[in-house]
Design a protein around this motif. Sequence first.
Motif, mmCIF file in Angstrom:
data_model
loop_
_atom_site.group_PDB
_atom_site.id
_atom_site.type_symbol
_atom_site.label_atom_id
_atom_site.label_comp_id
_atom_site.label_asym_id
_atom_site.label_seq_id
_atom_site.Cartn_x
_atom_site.Cartn_y
_atom_site.Cartn_z
ATOM 1 N N ASP A 98 1.175 -0.987 -0.038
ATOM 2 C CA ASP A 98 0.103 -0.117 -0.083
ATOM 3 C C ASP A 98 1.328 1.347 0.145
ATOM 4 O OD1 ASP A 98 -1.810 2.015 0.576
ATOM 5 O OD2 ASP A 98 -2.394 1.706 1.703
ATOM 6 N N PRO A 99 0.655 2.154 -1.059
ATOM 7 C CA PRO A 99 2.424 2.826 -1.658
ATOM 8 C C PRO A 99 1.311 3.949 -0.723
ATOM 9 C CG PRO A 99 1.950 1.912 -3.834
ATOM 10 C CD PRO A 99 0.674 1.191 -2.446
ATOM 11 N N ALA A 100 0.082 4.685 -0.406
ATOM 12 C CA ALA A 100 -0.663 5.671 0.398
ATOM 13 C C ALA A 100 -0.426 5.472 2.252
ATOM 14 C CB ALA A 100 -1.552 6.050 0.547
ATOM 15 N N ASP A 101 0.256 3.777 2.293
ATOM 16 C CA ASP A 101 0.167 4.031 3.708
ATOM 17 C C ASP A 101 1.412 4.364 4.643
ATOM 18 O OD1 ASP A 101 0.192 2.692 6.806
ATOM 19 O OD2 ASP A 101 0.641 0.370 5.903
ATOM 20 N N ARG A 102 0.901 5.367 5.465
ATOM 21 C CA ARG A 102 1.637 6.531 6.319
ATOM 22 C C ARG A 102 3.411 5.328 6.687
ATOM 23 N NH1 ARG A 102 -0.480 7.748 10.891
ATOM 24 N NH2 ARG A 102 0.292 9.968 11.046
ATOM 25 N N TYR A 103 3.123 4.436 7.130
ATOM 26 C CA TYR A 103 4.451 3.346 7.630
ATOM 27 C C TYR A 103 5.315 3.632 7.024
ATOM 28 C CZ TYR A 103 6.856 -1.271 7.610
ATOM 29 O OH TYR A 103 8.206 -1.722 8.297
ATOM 30 N N TRP A 104 4.800 3.860 5.810
ATOM 31 C CA TRP A 104 6.275 4.124 4.713
ATOM 32 C C TRP A 104 6.686 6.027 4.722
ATOM 33 C CZ3 TRP A 104 8.347 -0.036 3.008
ATOM 34 C CH2 TRP A 104 7.668 -0.807 2.394
ATOM 35 N N SER A 105 6.644 6.533 5.730
ATOM 36 C CA SER A 105 7.089 7.761 5.921
ATOM 37 C C SER A 105 8.514 7.162 6.718
ATOM 38 C CB SER A 105 6.479 9.096 6.402
ATOM 39 O OG SER A 105 6.026 8.389 7.921
ATOM 40 N N HIS A 106 8.101 6.111 7.060
ATOM 41 C CA HIS A 106 9.681 6.058 8.213
ATOM 42 C C HIS A 106 10.402 5.598 7.177
ATOM 43 C CE1 HIS A 106 7.822 6.108 12.402
ATOM 44 N NE2 HIS A 106 7.169 5.214 11.895
ATOM 45 N N HIS A 107 10.521 4.961 6.316
ATOM 46 C CA HIS A 107 11.169 4.235 5.440
ATOM 47 C C HIS A 107 10.977 5.374 3.785
ATOM 48 C CE1 HIS A 107 12.360 1.905 7.992
ATOM 49 N NE2 HIS A 107 10.797 1.348 8.613
ATOM 50 N N PRO A 108 11.384 6.283 3.925
ATOM 51 C CA PRO A 108 11.624 6.562 2.474
ATOM 52 C C PRO A 108 12.392 6.794 0.990
ATOM 53 C CG PRO A 108 12.442 7.901 3.891
ATOM 54 C CD PRO A 108 11.905 6.700 4.473
#
Length: 871
Positions: A199-209
Amino acid sequence: MKILALARVHLGALAVLALLTLSACVLLAGLPRLVQGSFDAALHQSLRGATASQVDLAVRVESRSRQEDLREPSQFAARDQRFRSILPDPLRGLVLPAGTGTGHMSAKTWGTPVRGSGGMTYVNLGWLSDAGRRVRWTEGRAPGAPGTMNHQGTTITVFEVAVTEEARDKMRLRVGDLRVLGESDHVAVRVVGLFAAADPADRYWSHHPDILRVTEVQPPGKLDLERHTTALISDAGLTALSGEGRNLRYSWVLPVDPGAPTSLGVSELTGAVTAYGRVVGLQPGGGSQYRLETGLPQLLTGFLAALSTARTVMFLVLGGLLAVSVGVIMLAVHLLTDRAGEALALARARGGSLRQVAGTGAALVALAVVPAAPAGYALSWLVPGPVLPIVHAGPALVCGAAVGFAAVRTALAHRAPLRERRDDVAAARPSAGRITLEVLVVGLALGGAYLLRTRGLAAGTAGDDPFLLVVPLALTVAAALVTIRCYPYPLRLIVRLAARGRRAVPFLGLTRAARARSGSVLPVLILLPALAVSVFASVIADGIAGTQRLASWQDTGASLRVTSPVELPADAVARVGAVPGVELVVPAQTASVQLGYGGERAEIIAVDLGRWRRVLDGAPVSVPAMPAAGSGVPALVSPELRGRGTLEVGWQTRVKVSERGVVTAVPGFFARGKFLVVPYEINERAAVNTLLIRGDADPRAVTRAVGQPRAQVTSQAAALAAIENAPLTGTVRVVLLVTTVALAGYALVAVVVALVLGAADRARALTFLRPLGLTERQARGLTMLEILPMILVTALVGLALGLGLPAALGPGVDLSAYAGGVAVAGYSPGLVTPALLAAGLAAVAALGAYAHTVISRRRAPGAALRAGELV
């Protein structure tokens, strides 16, 4: 005395008092809950709008030796439990359980160059505790256990890794490729798969750009870009990952629920995060120290700074509502005690003690307010929102003030048996001490307003500056005192002129107005703040509405704006121009460009400013015209680039641009930082990636016409709707509307009560005059001349004060939190609300005067006169 019998006689006055108490308690207990609920919703929206890396609590530590390495996921889980166990109580309820939300654990290297790349390519290694459910495999397979290989006569570890498709394309890392990493302590990586975010829109990925995207950096003095990516390794690969020969960092992310904090607990929460950071730093971790990284305190502090003044202004309005509602209830109590005055005086003359008489007056008022206050309090629970102390204190304050005022007033009025006064013979003269006190209040109010405008807000207080609360209250009290003291003097001049005329009605009516009793001028203390606060609320609402529209245009820069990460072909532009409702399409190019030959970069937009000005025709924002071209390509630059003269810009080709002016912002694109605006023809071939559209076309139709899945269509109407529907802006409109209507209603009630308060005295005077030949028409005129001066003067002063309060508060009124972040300034109030309020008051006064003369006409002279008063 028989309280119930007395209540039956004055049932009408009791009903009015009960209704006023009920409405006041509903408003005073319900509106604060509504406002505070909107503050909480705004906080939650602010936290949800921020990245998870800003909101969450991340504990990090670096490993520098094999003794500090963590080789098993169970070791990470054990420390995660330890970090959760030491959470302070304010944070414990905000952090989500392990394995939910954005919570996870990770291990990453950084600064790991690919051997032989000249320091221009970096592949770091990363382990995520929940990678299995966060990514999907698009090619190849998931990484497995590491192996070994011989490199320059040494056995080195070979990690199986997976990278993104972007890394494959930009860094040429294909499945099956082998790369050696490091300059001294070497390891190798073999690409075995490609992955993408589930899910590219998951807020989770802001930890790992760095895992999802390739980071490109232009080193100073170089034209080529330096590229970085982080490749995923497996749980088995974690056993071979060590910080002994490379930079290695471990992280534990404790997810914070964005919908859990409350605006009332922000200060406590900020302190808890600071305390938690200190405790984390004391945890045993080998040779390295744990540290807490989070942007939560900054987010909370920024939220409070943006909201504090707006909150103060809102509660200032509610405070005015409280004062006016209590004042109207006091008028109703004044009316009731006046009506019961004869019975209480008779009881006092027959031997009743002062305590008994005062208790009777208080009990009579309590019959109305004690049942009404709990009923209003109960109805206020229908309003959603947190329970504040004012929710409980407001109804109790109203009830206590009404009963206490009744007891005090009754005691003062009947402290001596059969004590009578005549206030209608001459105007009362205030004492020198009272005049001095009133002059002091007026002087302090004017001085406070001057200081607030000249010094601004006290440093570090934001909206909590006490001047924001004291100055409006002082100005209102000062205006009321000046009105009460000064309005009889011009009337006396008019009385002298009327005395020279042959008609008696103007002279008698204006004389009675100039010699008004204290009970007649008491409504000034209600009418003036009611009008001032209601007009102030309407002016604020108009200013917010206008600024919201301005903010929406600043956000979009056109009726519709199309932005695309890739070039839009000419046929797509033509299709957009053919969409129904599209009046004009202006193509533009945007990019991030290199300034000179170093690492400095700036944002740029190439557009025909003349055509863009046509798109913005009639909008509250505009763009400047491009100055005539001189040597080089003309350019408008941001303040950060001011004074540099000629700049060499690396875009599609190297272009020299010359500064022709400075712009502080570009609507829809740039508000701060380094940016340039250049002509559309700056490049040999225009690579259009932005469209500025004028018209009311359907955004969905424009999206279909563009035909580019990655293109985004932004609508000014949608941006305005988003601002208007935000929790704060929606609530402020409701609160200001309810406050305006309620205060206008209270003002009208005060007029009616003022008429009724003086009804007996006025009827007595008319009864004296009718045997002398006073006609019904003259009686109506006399009554209106007695009432209207006070009403009209108070209305004008109240309206003037309400219109002037925004300017008087000056820098203290910052309502940008309600207007999309744009400061509300330049209030330009209309005349509709003032005209309606003034007309309503005048109409009620006229109707009341007419009704009073009709009622008093039916009264016999004996009902108003005593024996011997008419001979």
